[in-house]
Design a protein around this motif. Sequence first.
Motif, PDB file in Angstrom:
ATOM      1  N   PHE A  85       0.835  -1.201   0.000  1.00 14.25           N
ATOM      2  CA  PHE A  85       0.000   0.000   0.000  1.00 14.25           C
ATOM      3  C   PHE A  85       0.868   1.248   0.000  1.00 14.25           C
ATOM      4  N   TRP A  86       0.279   2.342  -0.436  1.00  9.82           N
ATOM      5  CA  TRP A  86       0.873   3.679  -0.362  1.00  9.82           C
ATOM      6  C   TRP A  86      -0.024   4.511   0.531  1.00  9.82           C
ATOM      7  N   GLY A  87       0.559   5.435   1.287  1.00  6.96           N
ATOM      8  CA  GLY A  87      -0.245   6.224   2.197  1.00  6.96           C
ATOM      9  C   GLY A  87       0.162   7.684   2.245  1.00  6.96           C
ATOM     10  N   VAL A  88      -0.770   8.483   2.723  1.00 10.77           N
ATOM     11  CA  VAL A  88      -0.534   9.899   3.029  1.00 10.77           C
ATOM     12  C   VAL A  88      -0.927  10.064   4.481  1.00 10.77           C
ATOM     13  N   HIS A  89       0.015  10.536   5.315  1.00  8.75           N
ATOM     14  CA  HIS A  89      -0.267  10.614   6.746  1.00  8.75           C
ATOM     15  C   HIS A  89      -0.049  12.016   7.297  1.00  8.75           C
ATOM     16  N   LEU A  90      -0.741  12.269   8.397  1.00  9.73           N
ATOM     17  CA  LEU A  90      -0.564  13.478   9.196  1.00  9.73           C
ATOM     18  C   LEU A  90      -0.071  13.035  10.566  1.00  9.73           C
ATOM     19  N   LEU A  91       0.456  13.966  11.342  1.00 10.49           N
ATOM     20  CA  LEU A  91       0.826  13.645  12.717  1.00 10.49           C
ATOM     21  C   LEU A  91       0.749  14.899  13.563  1.00 10.49           C
ATOM     22  N   TYR A 128       3.638  -2.822   3.643  1.00 10.44           N
ATOM     23  CA  TYR A 128       3.319  -4.149   3.135  1.00 10.44           C
ATOM     24  C   TYR A 128       2.717  -4.990   4.248  1.00 10.44           C
ATOM     25  N   HIS A 129       1.686  -5.757   3.909  1.00 14.25           N
ATOM     26  CA  HIS A 129       1.045  -6.702   4.835  1.00 14.25           C
ATOM     27  C   HIS A 129       1.429  -8.116   4.430  1.00 14.25           C
ATOM     28  N   ALA A 133      -2.212 -15.875   9.292  1.00  9.23           N
ATOM     29  CA  ALA A 133      -3.294 -16.831   9.519  1.00  9.23           C
ATOM     30  C   ALA A 133      -4.596 -16.061   9.352  1.00  9.23           C
ATOM     31  N   PRO A 134      -5.735 -16.764   9.253  1.00 11.98           N
ATOM     32  CA  PRO A 134      -6.995 -16.018   9.209  1.00 11.98           C
ATOM     33  C   PRO A 134      -7.049 -15.067  10.409  1.00 11.98           C
ATOM     34  N   HIS A 135      -7.301 -13.849  10.167  1.00  7.60           N
ATOM     35  CA  HIS A 135      -7.394 -12.765  11.154  1.00  7.60           C
ATOM     36  C   HIS A 135      -6.051 -12.161  11.543  1.00  7.60           C
ATOM     37  N   TRP A 136      -4.905 -12.762  11.241  1.00  9.82           N
ATOM     38  CA  TRP A 136      -3.618 -12.249  11.705  1.00  9.82           C
ATOM     39  C   TRP A 136      -2.695 -11.890  10.537  1.00  9.82           C
ATOM     40  N   ASN A 137      -2.126 -10.672  10.600  1.00 11.20           N
ATOM     41  CA  ASN A 137      -1.152 -10.204   9.617  1.00 11.20           C
ATOM     42  C   ASN A 137       0.010  -9.539  10.336  1.00 11.20           C
ATOM     43  N   ILE A 138       1.093  -9.361   9.609  1.00  8.03           N
ATOM     44  CA  ILE A 138       2.220  -8.525  10.033  1.00  8.03           C
ATOM     45  C   ILE A 138       2.288  -7.378   9.031  1.00  8.03           C
ATOM     46  N   GLU A 139       2.521  -6.167   9.523  1.00 11.67           N
ATOM     47  CA  GLU A 139       2.596  -4.995   8.654  1.00 11.67           C
ATOM     48  C   GLU A 139       3.918  -4.275   8.886  1.00 11.67           C
ATOM     49  N   ALA A 140       4.610  -3.936   7.813  1.00 10.19           N
ATOM     50  CA  ALA A 140       5.805  -3.098   7.874  1.00 10.19           C
ATOM     51  C   ALA A 140       5.485  -1.817   7.120  1.00 10.19           C
ATOM     52  N   GLY A 173      12.553  14.279   6.922  1.00 15.09           N
ATOM     53  CA  GLY A 173      13.160  12.956   7.070  1.00 15.09           C
ATOM     54  C   GLY A 173      12.103  11.922   7.403  1.00 15.09           C
ATOM     55  N   PRO A 174      12.520  10.808   8.015  1.00 19.80           N
ATOM     56  CA  PRO A 174      11.546   9.769   8.391  1.00 19.80           C
ATOM     57  C   PRO A 174      10.505  10.314   9.374  1.00 19.80           C
ATOM     58  N   THR A 175       9.243  10.058   9.095  1.00 18.00           N
ATOM     59  CA  THR A 175       8.142  10.510   9.956  1.00 18.00           C
ATOM     60  C   THR A 175       7.271   9.351  10.433  1.00 18.00           C
ATOM     61  N   ARG A 176       7.533   8.177   9.908  1.00 19.39           N
ATOM     62  CA  ARG A 176       6.722   7.021  10.287  1.00 19.39           C
ATOM     63  C   ARG A 176       7.547   5.768  10.054  1.00 19.39           C
ATOM     64  N   ILE A 177       7.559   4.877  11.046  1.00 17.13           N
ATOM     65  CA  ILE A 177       8.221   3.588  10.893  1.00 17.13           C
ATOM     66  C   ILE A 177       7.458   2.583  11.746  1.00 17.13           C
ATOM     67  N   GLY A 178       7.292   1.398  11.225  1.00 16.22           N
ATOM     68  CA  GLY A 178       6.536   0.433  12.012  1.00 16.22           C
ATOM     69  C   GLY A 178       6.733  -0.998  11.568  1.00 16.22           C
ATOM     70  N   LEU A 179       6.640  -1.864  12.539  1.00 15.94           N
ATOM     71  CA  LEU A 179       6.531  -3.302  12.336  1.00 15.94           C
ATOM     72  C   LEU A 179       5.428  -3.724  13.294  1.00 15.94           C
ATOM     73  N   SER A 180       4.242  -3.941  12.752  1.00 13.42           N
ATOM     74  CA  SER A 180       3.048  -4.107  13.581  1.00 13.42           C
ATOM     75  C   SER A 180       2.437  -5.490  13.446  1.00 13.42           C
ATOM     76  N   VAL A 181       1.863  -5.946  14.546  1.00 13.36           N
ATOM     77  CA  VAL A 181       1.028  -7.137  14.549  1.00 13.36           C
ATOM     78  C   VAL A 181      -0.401  -6.657  14.353  1.00 13.36           C
ATOM     79  N   VAL A 182      -1.110  -7.252  13.393  1.00 18.13           N
ATOM     80  CA  VAL A 182      -2.448  -6.795  13.001  1.00 18.13           C
ATOM     81  C   VAL A 182      -3.468  -7.908  13.217  1.00 18.13           C
ATOM     82  N   TYR A 183      -4.579  -7.567  13.881  1.00 24.31           N
ATOM     83  CA  TYR A 183      -5.693  -8.495  14.010  1.00 24.31           C
ATOM     84  C   TYR A 183      -6.852  -7.970  13.155  1.00 24.31           C
TER      85      TYR A 183
END
Length: 188
Positions: A85-91, A128-129, A133-140, A173-183
Amino acid sequence: MMFFLLSLCTPLHLFSQQLALKTNLLYGATTTMNIGGEMGFRSRWSLDVSANLNPWSFAENRKFKHWLVQPELRRWNCETFNRAFWGVHLLGGQFNVGNLDLPMGLFPSLRTTRYEGWMVGGGVSYGYHWYLAPHWNIEATIGIGYIYTRSNTFECMYCGRATHKGVIRHYFGPTRIGLSVVYLFNHK
């Protein structure tokens, strides 16, 4: 009757909404409590909102206190919650940081100075996701952009007297970084 006629004239595309709950493991590694929610709408669009809070002071009066909210509109290449995915974010948020030695020489003035203030900004991101498993993803995800800050500067880590007030800084510079567990709640 009027609603029925309007519905015939207006193309309505109804997609089932998908909902996700997530936590960013990288923020957690910095003792920052965080939670995010994401709602898919249309076939390839979603809205992600994360909230982050670090209320702690550490030994030797090191501070990394902050709260931060980051909404992001995402456009998925394939389908919502699947692959890239591509995103546009605010903070936006507030901070009280100082007496820190960050890796790679980032912000060297934090070793001897404390900053207390607020920030706003935005940027673009890519992510990227991965299906687990069903219901579970990892997102970077990683994002770059701009942040405007206004803060008071304190030379002394322990005293309360500000040496500079209303200091404005512009950061690119970098404004967002993540390695997330997704339900995913209502996964197909």
